[in-house]
Design a protein around this motif. Sequence first.
Motif, short mmCIF file in Angstrom:
data_model
loop_
_atom_site.label_atom_id
_atom_site.label_comp_id
_atom_site.label_asym_id
_atom_site.label_seq_id
_atom_site.Cartn_x
_atom_site.Cartn_y
_atom_site.Cartn_z
N GLN A 44 0.78 -1.20 -0.05
CA GLN A 44 -0.09 0.06 0.06
C GLN A 44 0.82 1.28 0.06
O GLN A 44 0.47 2.37 -0.63
CB GLN A 44 -1.03 0.06 1.19
CG GLN A 44 -1.90 -1.05 0.98
CD GLN A 44 -3.07 -0.52 0.02
OE1 GLN A 44 -3.90 0.32 0.18
NE2 GLN A 44 -2.90 -1.38 -0.90
N VAL A 45 1.79 1.43 0.71
CA VAL A 45 2.76 2.28 0.80
C VAL A 45 3.37 2.55 -0.63
O VAL A 45 3.49 3.67 -0.98
CB VAL A 45 3.94 2.23 1.87
CG1 VAL A 45 4.98 3.32 2.10
CG2 VAL A 45 3.15 2.40 3.47
N ASP A 48 0.86 4.33 -2.94
CA ASP A 48 0.73 5.58 -2.87
C ASP A 48 2.04 6.57 -3.20
O ASP A 48 1.81 7.59 -3.50
CB ASP A 48 0.40 5.71 -1.40
CG ASP A 48 -1.35 5.27 -1.06
OD1 ASP A 48 -1.70 5.12 -2.56
OD2 ASP A 48 -1.59 5.01 -0.08
N LEU A 96 3.26 11.83 3.08
CA LEU A 96 2.38 10.51 2.62
C LEU A 96 2.28 9.60 3.79
O LEU A 96 1.10 9.14 4.27
CB LEU A 96 3.09 9.82 1.49
CG LEU A 96 2.26 8.60 0.82
CD1 LEU A 96 1.24 9.10 -0.03
CD2 LEU A 96 3.59 7.75 0.10
N CYS A 99 0.13 11.20 7.00
CA CYS A 99 -1.36 11.52 6.43
C CYS A 99 -2.17 10.72 7.44
O CYS A 99 -2.34 9.27 7.30
CB CYS A 99 -1.63 11.46 4.98
SG CYS A 99 -3.33 11.74 4.49
N ARG A 101 -5.30 9.90 6.93
CA ARG A 101 -6.24 9.09 6.13
C ARG A 101 -5.64 7.91 5.44
O ARG A 101 -5.98 6.66 5.24
CB ARG A 101 -6.73 10.01 4.99
CG ARG A 101 -7.90 10.73 5.61
CD ARG A 101 -8.71 12.01 4.60
NE ARG A 101 -8.57 10.97 3.32
CZ ARG A 101 -9.06 12.06 2.26
NH1 ARG A 101 -8.96 13.21 2.45
NH2 ARG A 101 -9.21 11.35 1.22
N ASN A 102 -4.33 8.14 5.02
CA ASN A 102 -3.61 7.06 4.48
C ASN A 102 -3.18 6.09 5.58
O ASN A 102 -3.75 4.90 5.39
CB ASN A 102 -2.07 7.57 3.94
CG ASN A 102 -2.22 8.52 2.66
OD1 ASN A 102 -3.19 8.39 1.85
ND2 ASN A 102 -1.10 9.21 2.34
N ARG A 103 -2.75 6.36 6.80
CA ARG A 103 -2.38 5.46 7.75
C ARG A 103 -3.63 4.55 8.14
O ARG A 103 -3.49 3.49 8.32
CB ARG A 103 -1.87 6.25 9.01
CG ARG A 103 -0.60 6.82 8.62
CD ARG A 103 -0.10 7.61 9.82
NE ARG A 103 0.40 6.73 10.82
CZ ARG A 103 1.71 6.15 10.93
NH1 ARG A 103 2.72 6.53 10.10
NH2 ARG A 103 2.11 5.63 12.02
N ARG A 105 -6.36 3.65 6.30
CA ARG A 105 -6.77 3.24 4.91
C ARG A 105 -5.51 1.76 5.12
O ARG A 105 -6.04 0.61 4.86
CB ARG A 105 -6.63 3.86 3.92
CG ARG A 105 -6.73 2.99 2.67
CD ARG A 105 -7.05 3.84 1.24
NE ARG A 105 -6.08 4.89 1.25
CZ ARG A 105 -4.88 4.56 0.70
NH1 ARG A 105 -4.41 3.54 0.30
NH2 ARG A 105 -4.07 5.83 0.39
N TRP A 106 -4.29 2.12 5.15
CA TRP A 106 -3.40 1.10 5.34
C TRP A 106 -3.44 0.13 6.48
O TRP A 106 -3.45 -0.99 6.24
CB TRP A 106 -2.06 1.53 5.27
CG TRP A 106 -1.43 2.52 4.27
CD1 TRP A 106 -1.75 2.64 2.99
CD2 TRP A 106 -0.30 3.66 4.40
NE1 TRP A 106 -1.33 3.56 2.32
CE2 TRP A 106 -0.57 4.27 3.27
CE3 TRP A 106 0.11 4.25 5.19
CZ2 TRP A 106 0.21 5.44 3.01
CZ3 TRP A 106 1.29 5.17 5.19
CH2 TRP A 106 1.18 5.81 3.71
#
Length: 114
Positions: A44-45, A48, A96, A99, A101-103, A105-106
């Motif tokens: 995922q990382v 992105d 990135l 964030c 929201r990213n964290r 989701r991951w």
Amino acid sequence: MSRRGWHILREGRTLTLARHLPARFDFGVEAQFETMGKLRLAQQVRQDMWRALRDVRGFSPVVHVEEQDHGLRLRAGGRVEGPAPRASLENTVAGLLACPRNRARWRAYAGGAA
């Protein structure tokens, strides 16, 4: 090589996901995560990071994840086969990784606790 052309290297408590070997960090940023699936987090990382830096000529992402006693230490960055401002790349990746929201989701994808 596996997973559609990506190298997945496992050594003890570490996992490295890279397009090219040897995996090389011309730049990199570290972040801490709670315990979750290392490969899923790395994928995922990587995705992105690629989306954020795809216009950087010669960029090839590398993600290294290491299990520690209280979670994971992740290093994201990679190799760049051309001129690129290192500080700018590191700032982009740091944003990135930080964030919320990213964290979230991951974490949901990789099986981390909520």
